[in-house]
Motif scaffolding. Structure first.
Motif, PDB file in Angstrom:
ATOM      1  N   UNK A 168       0.839  -1.086  -0.052  1.00 62.30           N
ATOM      2  CA  UNK A 168      -0.076   0.085  -0.064  1.00 62.30           C
ATOM      3  C   UNK A 168       0.960   1.326  -0.014  1.00 62.30           C
ATOM      4  N   UNK A 169       0.746   1.982  -1.057  1.00 60.49           N
ATOM      5  CA  UNK A 169       1.245   3.332  -0.990  1.00 60.49           C
ATOM      6  C   UNK A 169       0.751   4.509  -0.079  1.00 60.49           C
ATOM      7  N   UNK A 170      -0.612   4.435  -0.172  1.00 61.28           N
ATOM      8  CA  UNK A 170      -1.224   5.668   0.543  1.00 61.28           C
ATOM      9  C   UNK A 170      -2.581   5.040   0.632  1.00 61.28           C
ATOM     10  N   UNK A 171      -3.422   5.706   1.670  1.00 59.51           N
ATOM     11  CA  UNK A 171      -4.646   5.367   1.700  1.00 59.51           C
ATOM     12  C   UNK A 171      -5.361   6.702   2.599  1.00 59.51           C
ATOM     13  N   UNK A 172      -6.794   6.820   2.065  1.00 60.59           N
ATOM     14  CA  UNK A 172      -7.586   8.012   2.763  1.00 60.59           C
ATOM     15  C   UNK A 172      -8.895   7.689   2.492  1.00 60.59           C
ATOM     16  N   UNK A 173      -9.673   7.562   3.991  1.00 64.34           N
ATOM     17  CA  UNK A 173     -11.090   7.315   3.841  1.00 64.34           C
ATOM     18  C   UNK A 173     -11.214   5.873   3.021  1.00 64.34           C
ATOM     19  N   UNK A 174     -12.083   5.826   2.043  1.00 65.60           N
ATOM     20  CA  UNK A 174     -12.573   4.728   1.561  1.00 65.60           C
ATOM     21  C   UNK A 174     -11.523   4.088   0.326  1.00 65.60           C
ATOM     22  N   UNK A 175     -10.568   4.977   0.272  1.00 65.76           N
ATOM     23  CA  UNK A 175      -9.465   4.613  -1.133  1.00 65.76           C
ATOM     24  C   UNK A 175      -8.335   4.438  -0.500  1.00 65.76           C
ATOM     25  N   UNK A 176      -7.631   3.332  -1.438  1.00 63.03           N
ATOM     26  CA  UNK A 176      -6.387   2.811  -1.197  1.00 63.03           C
ATOM     27  C   UNK A 176      -5.341   2.839  -2.587  1.00 63.03           C
ATOM     28  N   UNK A 177      -4.235   3.559  -2.477  1.00 62.28           N
ATOM     29  CA  UNK A 177      -3.480   3.521  -3.685  1.00 62.28           C
ATOM     30  C   UNK A 177      -2.348   2.312  -3.435  1.00 62.28           C
ATOM     31  N   UNK A 178      -2.403   1.178  -4.407  1.00 67.25           N
ATOM     32  CA  UNK A 178      -1.565   0.308  -4.028  1.00 67.25           C
ATOM     33  C   UNK A 178      -0.577  -0.067  -5.294  1.00 67.25           C
ATOM     34  N   UNK A 179       0.655  -0.643  -5.243  1.00 69.24           N
ATOM     35  CA  UNK A 179       1.618  -0.844  -6.276  1.00 69.24           C
ATOM     36  C   UNK A 179       2.039  -2.437  -6.034  1.00 69.24           C
ATOM     37  N   UNK A 180       2.468  -2.762  -7.307  1.00 68.99           N
ATOM     38  CA  UNK A 180       3.124  -4.155  -7.214  1.00 68.99           C
ATOM     39  C   UNK A 180       3.844  -4.299  -8.351  1.00 68.99           C
ATOM     40  N   UNK A 181       4.712  -5.448  -8.298  1.00 71.81           N
ATOM     41  CA  UNK A 181       5.675  -5.557  -9.213  1.00 71.81           C
ATOM     42  C   UNK A 181       6.022  -7.367  -9.381  1.00 71.81           C
ATOM     43  N   UNK A 182       6.411  -7.593 -10.747  1.00 69.26           N
ATOM     44  CA  UNK A 182       6.651  -9.125 -10.948  1.00 69.26           C
ATOM     45  C   UNK A 182       8.147  -8.900 -11.492  1.00 69.26           C
ATOM     46  N   UNK A 183       8.786  -9.972 -11.071  1.00 64.06           N
ATOM     47  CA  UNK A 183      10.317  -9.927 -11.340  1.00 64.06           C
ATOM     48  C   UNK A 183      10.875 -11.476 -11.243  1.00 64.06           C
ATOM     49  N   UNK A 184      11.856 -11.787 -12.080  1.00 67.75           N
ATOM     50  CA  UNK A 184      12.442 -12.853 -11.854  1.00 67.75           C
ATOM     51  C   UNK A 184      12.988 -13.289 -10.599  1.00 67.75           C
ATOM     52  N   UNK A 185      12.886 -14.309  -9.998  1.00 64.07           N
ATOM     53  CA  UNK A 185      13.117 -14.527  -8.485  1.00 64.07           C
ATOM     54  C   UNK A 185      14.780 -14.552  -8.398  1.00 64.07           C
ATOM     55  N   UNK A 186      15.301 -14.825  -9.503  1.00 58.75           N
ATOM     56  CA  UNK A 186      16.905 -14.792  -9.704  1.00 58.75           C
ATOM     57  C   UNK A 186      17.453 -13.476  -9.626  1.00 58.75           C
ATOM     58  N   UNK A 187      16.667 -12.639 -10.033  1.00 59.02           N
ATOM     59  CA  UNK A 187      16.903 -10.963 -10.383  1.00 59.02           C
ATOM     60  C   UNK A 187      15.934 -10.307  -9.750  1.00 59.02           C
ATOM     61  N   UNK A 188      15.377 -10.118  -8.748  1.00 61.31           N
ATOM     62  CA  UNK A 188      14.129  -9.535  -8.219  1.00 61.31           C
ATOM     63  C   UNK A 188      14.222  -8.016  -8.121  1.00 61.31           C
ATOM     64  N   UNK A 189      15.451  -7.512  -8.426  1.00 62.73           N
ATOM     65  CA  UNK A 189      15.597  -5.999  -8.492  1.00 62.73           C
ATOM     66  C   UNK A 189      15.145  -5.573  -9.777  1.00 62.73           C
ATOM     67  N   UNK A 190      15.167  -6.576 -10.805  1.00 62.05           N
ATOM     68  CA  UNK A 190      14.964  -6.081 -12.060  1.00 62.05           C
ATOM     69  C   UNK A 190      13.303  -6.065 -12.544  1.00 62.05           C
ATOM     70  N   UNK A 191      12.678  -5.123 -12.329  1.00 62.76           N
ATOM     71  CA  UNK A 191      11.294  -5.420 -12.767  1.00 62.76           C
ATOM     72  C   UNK A 191      10.837  -5.486 -13.990  1.00 62.76           C
ATOM     73  N   UNK A 192       9.925  -6.618 -14.007  1.00 60.80           N
ATOM     74  CA  UNK A 192       9.491  -6.952 -15.683  1.00 60.80           C
ATOM     75  C   UNK A 192       8.043  -6.471 -15.671  1.00 60.80           C
TER      76      UNK A 192
END
Length: 236
Positions: A168-192
């Protein structure tokens, strides 16, 4: 919701049989998209599958009736198409809390193929929607997806361990802004794949309109107390 093993099953034998069926169907789906068997064997397999359908197809539940094994209050949704242990389309994804968000690892077979050798982009959206909802649940926030956008920075290879994260990046009242990523488990820092979503808790009148007809498996009125599908998490 996310996890697939929270809460005590109301019928242990049924849970075991249903889980076994889900496992078998996942194997069947993967076999069906990778087989090089002769035509006759494929046709014979189709007949066997139809015979199996006939054994369990009687008196299906209506859409507004929860499955016998589900208990949303316990975070148990065995037929969730991402995390459900009994759903043949689910890997299934096991989501756990980690740090200030949630994480899951998965290796996807050819049943999830889009471009040859790579994961279908729509599957990435499906998994990210689930992960973002799980992050909301882990933060004690509940709601439904109002907006979801993805950036595809590189293709996801099949038959390769992947790591999925959300917070969760932020939330206020009934709303929430959320982020996510998928990457190789062998290179988790490189977001695909990168996702951003807005989750909103419906107003009471909307909740009643959306879920007022939902019943439990016995037909008793049982609208969900927490709109959305962010189930309990595996904590370890």
């Amino acid at each position: 919701m996310t996890s697939n093993d929270s809460g005590a099953a109301p019928d242990a034998e049924l849970m075991t049989a249903t889980t076994d069926l889900g496992d078998a169907l996942r194997e069947l789906i993967e076999a069906s998209v990778t087989t090089t068997a002769p035509t006759g064997e494929v046709a014979a397999a189709a007949e066997l599958v139809r015979a199996a359908i006939a054994r369990i197809d009687g008196n299906p539940r209506p859409a507004a009736q929860l499955p016998r094994l589900d208990d949303p209050s316990e975070g148990r949704r065995v037929f969730n198409p991402v995390t459900g242990i009994a759903h043949p389309l689910a890997p299934p994804l096991v989501v756990r809390a980690e740090g200030d968000g949630v994480v899951a690892e998965v290796t996807l077979g050819l049943a999830y193929e889009g471009p040859p050798t790579f994961v279908h982009g729509g599957m990435s959206a499906l998994f990210m929607d689930q992960m973002l909802g799980s992050a909301a649940g882990a933060a004690g926030l509940w709601g439904m997806t109002a907006h979801l956008e993805l950036d595809y920075r590189g293709p996801l290879p099949l038959q390769t361990p992947l790591v999925l994260r959300a917070r969760v990046e932020s939330h206020e009242g009934r709303k929430a802004n959320i982020s996510g990523t998928i990457a190789l488990a062998s290179a988790p820092e490189k977001v695909l794949v990168e996702a951003r979503g807005l989750f909103v808790l419906p107003r009471p009148e909307k909740q009643a309109a959306y879920f007022g007809a939902v019943t439990d498996a016995s037909g008793n009125h049982a609208p969900p107390r927490r709109p959305g599908d962010a189930t309990a998490l595996r904590l370890a």
